[in-house]
Design an enzyme around this catalytic site. Structure first.
Site, short mmCIF file in Angstrom:
data_model
loop_
_atom_site.label_atom_id
_atom_site.label_comp_id
_atom_site.label_asym_id
_atom_site.label_seq_id
_atom_site.Cartn_x
_atom_site.Cartn_y
_atom_site.Cartn_z
N ASN A 10 0.86 -1.18 0.00
CA ASN A 10 0.00 0.00 0.00
C ASN A 10 0.90 1.24 0.00
O ASN A 10 1.43 1.61 1.04
CB ASN A 10 -0.90 -0.04 1.24
N LYS A 12 0.08 4.23 -0.34
CA LYS A 12 -0.60 5.41 0.23
C LYS A 12 -0.35 6.63 -0.66
O LYS A 12 -0.21 6.49 -1.87
CB LYS A 12 -0.16 5.62 1.68
N HIS A 95 -9.68 1.06 4.42
CA HIS A 95 -8.43 1.24 5.17
C HIS A 95 -8.69 2.19 6.36
O HIS A 95 -9.50 3.11 6.25
CB HIS A 95 -7.34 1.81 4.26
N GLU A 97 -7.16 4.61 7.48
CA GLU A 97 -6.96 6.04 7.21
C GLU A 97 -8.17 6.63 6.50
O GLU A 97 -8.46 7.82 6.64
CB GLU A 97 -5.66 6.24 6.41
N GLU A 165 -5.70 -5.11 10.41
CA GLU A 165 -4.68 -4.13 10.75
C GLU A 165 -5.06 -3.43 12.05
O GLU A 165 -5.90 -2.52 12.04
CB GLU A 165 -4.56 -3.07 9.65
N GLY A 171 2.17 2.13 10.97
CA GLY A 171 3.14 3.23 10.89
C GLY A 171 3.82 3.60 12.19
O GLY A 171 4.48 4.63 12.28
N SER A 211 3.04 -2.13 10.50
CA SER A 211 4.49 -2.19 10.79
C SER A 211 5.13 -3.53 10.46
O SER A 211 6.11 -3.92 11.10
CB SER A 211 4.75 -1.80 12.25
#
Ligand code: PGA
Length: 252
Positions: A10, A12, A95, A97, A165, A171, A211
């Site tokens: 991904n 992003k 996702h 985000e 996730e 991250g 991560s």
């Protein structure tokens, strides 16, 4: 892992088409496993450039999102048909985000249907926001699964990839313990089997994301019911992304 693992990158909101072309060319030239699938998910603006570099390779292409509607007055949005026409096989949906920016389970459910109607494979993301007791996280995960996959016929469900996730791991360099991952993936597999039956629920790939990198891949990827990874930061460099794919190949 009995299912062919998927190593999904991904990207992003990173990279121009020139960046994508370079990274894609390196992956296309070096990824040679047959027992692992690799896919990259660039920005919409890089899809066609990346697609050209991946042609003839074993690396597949995906998009990071689509709109639920097929077409119309939705300024700034992109449809399933559009990304399919750019060569996408996969699309990431829900996702964290995007959920953080307001996307709901109902939105994800609608987008999942739109993706499947166009023959795209949805990678549906779920995950609890903060560290919490296993039972509490499990009730969040099962609700997200139920609501995000609400309109999917049982017979079609094995075309869906689920990505677990934990949001607190994305991250941050933090990952759940092996024991916590074993418990979470056992729970997810049981939930899918309970919902869709052994034949279908047992054949849905479940990815781990958060991560995941070249250093911890050997601890995470052999865990039962982890069928690959959704990788952000470590997918932006060919070396680390290929190393994760190599690790996946050992346990496939
Ligand atoms: P990360 O991102 O690997 O950088 O933690 C994973 C993701 O958001 O899919």
């Amino acid at each position: 892992m009995t299912l062919r693992p998927l190593i999904a990158g991904n990207w992003k909101m990173n990279g121009t088409p020139a960046f994508g072309a370079e990274l894609a060319a390196e992956l296309a030239a070096n990824f040679a496993h047959d027992n692992v699938e690799m896919a990259v998910f660039p920005s919409f603006t890089s899809l066609t450039t990346v697609e050209a570099k991946l042609k003839g390779s074993k690396v597949a292409l995906g998009a990071q999102n689509i709109h639920a509607e097929a077409k119309g007055a939705h300024t700034g949005e992109v449809s399933a048909e559009m990304v399919k026409a750019c060569g996408c096989k996969y699309v990431i949906l829900g996702h964290s985000e995007r959920r953080e920016a307001g996307e709901t389970d109902a939105d994800v459910a609608a987008k999942t249907c739109a993706a499947m109607a166009e023959g795209l494979v949805p990678v549906v993301c779920i995950g609890e926001k903060a560290k919490m007791e296993a039972a509490e996280a499990q009730s969040i995960l099962s609700a997200q699964l139920r609501e995000s996959l609400k309109n999917i016929a049982i017979t079609d469900a094995d075309q869906i990839v689920v990505a677990y996730e934990p949001v607190w791991a994305i991250g941050t360099g933090l990952v759940p313990t092996t024991q916590d991952l074993e418990q979470a993936f056992d729970f997810l597999r049981k939930t899918l089997v309970k919902t869709y039956g052994e034949e279908v629920g047992g054949n849905m790939r479940i990815l781990y994301g958060g991560s995941l990198n070249a250093q911890n891949a050997d601890e995470i990827l052999p865990i039962p019911h982890i069928n690959g990874g959704l990788i952000g930061g470590a997918s932006l460099k060919a070396e680390s992304f290929l190393a994760i794919a190599n690790a996946a190949s050992k346990y496939a």
